[in-house]
Design a protein around this motif. Structure first.
Motif, PDB file in Angstrom:
ATOM      1  N   LEU A 166       0.486  -1.247  -0.451  1.00  0.00           N
ATOM      2  CA  LEU A 166       0.344  -0.409   0.034  1.00  0.00           C
ATOM      3  C   LEU A 166       0.894   1.138  -0.465  1.00  0.00           C
ATOM      4  CD1 LEU A 166      -2.776  -0.993   2.488  1.00  0.00           C
ATOM      5  CD2 LEU A 166      -2.768  -0.261   0.090  1.00  0.00           C
ATOM      6  N   ARG A 224       1.006   4.034  -3.242  1.00  0.00           N
ATOM      7  CA  ARG A 224       0.690   5.963  -2.903  1.00  0.00           C
ATOM      8  C   ARG A 224       1.656   6.559  -3.224  1.00  0.00           C
ATOM      9  NH1 ARG A 224      -1.399   4.378   1.834  1.00  0.00           N
ATOM     10  NH2 ARG A 224       0.303   4.359   3.032  1.00  0.00           N
ATOM     11  N   ARG A 253      -2.928   1.991  -8.592  1.00  0.00           N
ATOM     12  CA  ARG A 253      -4.189   1.710  -7.928  1.00  0.00           C
ATOM     13  C   ARG A 253      -4.359   0.549  -7.696  1.00  0.00           C
ATOM     14  NH1 ARG A 253      -9.253   5.046  -9.932  1.00  0.00           N
ATOM     15  NH2 ARG A 253     -10.093   2.905  -9.382  1.00  0.00           N
ATOM     16  N   ASP A 313      -7.381  -0.406  -0.287  1.00  0.00           N
ATOM     17  CA  ASP A 313      -7.121   0.489   0.708  1.00  0.00           C
ATOM     18  C   ASP A 313      -6.693   0.438   2.097  1.00  0.00           C
ATOM     19  OD1 ASP A 313      -9.326   1.590   1.109  1.00  0.00           O
ATOM     20  OD2 ASP A 313      -8.975   3.587   0.498  1.00  0.00           O
ATOM     21  N   THR A 314      -6.124  -0.753   2.412  1.00  0.00           N
ATOM     22  CA  THR A 314      -6.179  -1.091   4.156  1.00  0.00           C
ATOM     23  C   THR A 314      -5.541  -2.819   4.102  1.00  0.00           C
ATOM     24  OG1 THR A 314      -8.209  -2.901   4.092  1.00  0.00           O
ATOM     25  CG2 THR A 314      -8.223  -0.706   4.709  1.00  0.00           C
TER      26      THR A 314
END
Ligand SMILES: [Zn+2]
Length: 414
Positions: free
Chosen positions: A103, A107, A112, A116-117
């Motif tokens: 992740l 970022r 993409r 997002d966890t």
């Protein structure tokens, strides 16, 4: 209070009036009474009829016999197996990232991802429920998306070794394909970056690491050859082997034999994914046309008894991956996995994760699975650990030292 004398396994036992059969057994031997609770034993009366251990003993002079059906060794906990020294030979770097790192890298690089966890990402990358080896391989496109810089490759390799050292993996060979990091990186950059991360982790953890580079079956054979040419230059810097990975069916290994030949000629050891997404003929080709010294998976070896005999006689190790095989449908279920059968037939089998992140397993998990689902006992698990050490792509004297060290560590634990 009056006591009754009854007989358990021909021995006189005095119990209180109203005691149960189980109480009488416990008065003789607590261990036997415990077995009754686990259904590993039952009780009969004097004429061999089964009686309920919860029934009262009845009159004085009653005769009972305890019949043990299975003397089970105590189960080995996952925690205990985590403390065992271990070695792993088949694990893909691009299948073994920490989700949180993935992740963070996404970022930084504006890539993409489907979640997002860390939990969401683990789920999105999980290969549970895929339908084939080909679909399984698509998960790697997501991990590779964040692995296109030298810094990312270095970090991922470093963290990988640290994580394995934490579960007492003393020796690991980790693989990936530098070809899949172009055009962002040259082959040289794509090999040197993980070597830097590995070197730092080795200094900190003491875990020994070898790097295996993979040609890809679905890419042109000329690329495999190019990779082998570059990789042999890093033989003394940590690259220990050459492998061929990717969709197996319809993409024969022998097309890439020039790359294998060059690797062997320059002293690199060779392994080859085979018998996972295709039949035993693919294993035969990896051994005969490519000179593979080990086989990645080899799950379908048993379909050709003559080849199995050859593999046993030549002591060719199989790098087997239980959970991964379930995910790619190489086997329909764990209970039908041939791992245990091969072990009993004398094949040098080893246990591996294939992909810590995508398969959602640690090496400890795989050993625990072999224990609980396939019924491997302590001695068999020890044999599998030593098989991995004995099959390491290390110079002879280092391999012997590794085996001796792990063996003495295991003896202290056992
Ligand atoms: Zn693999």
């Amino acid at each position: 209070m009056a006591r009754l004398r009854v007989f358990v396994n021909e021995r006189p036992v005095d119990v209180a009036r109203g005691a149960t059969v189980r109480d009488a057994v416990a008065a003789l031997d607590h261990g036997l009474a415990d077995l009754l609770a686990t259904a590993a034993a039952y009780v009969t009366d004097g004429v061999g009829r089964q009686v309920d251990a919860r029934d009262p003993v009845g009159e004085a002079g009653g005769v009972f016999r305890v019949v043990v059906t299975a003397r089970r060794a105590p189960a080995i906990s996952k925690e205990a197996l985590r403390r065992w020294p271990k070695a792993e030979l088949h694990v893909h770097l691009d299948g073994s990232l920490r989700p949180a790192t993935m992740l963070e890298l996404a970022r930084e690089q504006h890539v993409r991802l489907p979640a997002d966890t860390p939990e969401g990402l683990t789920l999105a990358l999980s290969v549970q429920g895929v339908h084939s080896l080909e679909e399984y391989l698509t998960k790697y496109q997501l991990t590779l998306a964040v692995m296109q810089t030298a810094a990312a490759l270095e970090r991922i390799a470093y963290e990988f070794v640290v994580d394995l050292a934490a579960e007492q993996v003393r020796y690991v060979e980790v693989r990936y394909s530098p070809l899949l990091h172009r055009p962002a990186l040259t082959l040289t950059q794509a090999i040197e970056a993980p070597l830097r991360g590995i070197e730092r982790a080795v200094r900190e953890t003491g875990t020994r690491v070898g790097l295996i580079v993979c040609g890809i079956r679905t890419l042109p054979p000329a690329m495999s050859l190019e990779l082998a040419q570059v990789a042999v230059g890093y033989r003394s810097a940590g690259v220990v082997g050459f492998d061929l990975a990717g969709a197996e069916h319809g993409h024969p290994a022998e097309d890439h034999r020039a790359a294998f030949a060059l690797a062997v000629q320059h002293g690199l050891a060779c392994t080859c994914h085979a018998g996972e997404g295709d039949g035993p003929a693919s294993i035969h080709q990896a051994l005969q046309s490519c000179g593979a010294q080990r086989i990645g998976h080899g799950t379908r070896l048993g379909e050709d008894p003559a080849l199995l005999e050859y593999v046993v006689a030549q002591r060719i190790p199989l790098e087997m991956c239980l959970t991964s095989n379930l995910h790619t449908h190489a086997v329909p279920s764990l209970t039908t996995h041939p791992f245990r059968r091969y072990l009993e037939q004398g094949v040098v089998v080893t246990l591996n994760t294939d992909g810590r992140l995508v398969d959602g397993v640690t090496l400890t998990d795989e050993y625990h699975l072999a224990h609980t689902a396939l019924g491997l006992g302590k001695d068999e698990l020890v044999r599998v650990v030593l098989n991995a050490c004995e099959s390491a792509f290390l110079p002879e004297f280092e391999r012997v030292a590794l085996v001796a060290r792990i063996q003495s560590e295991l003896e202290k634990i056992a």
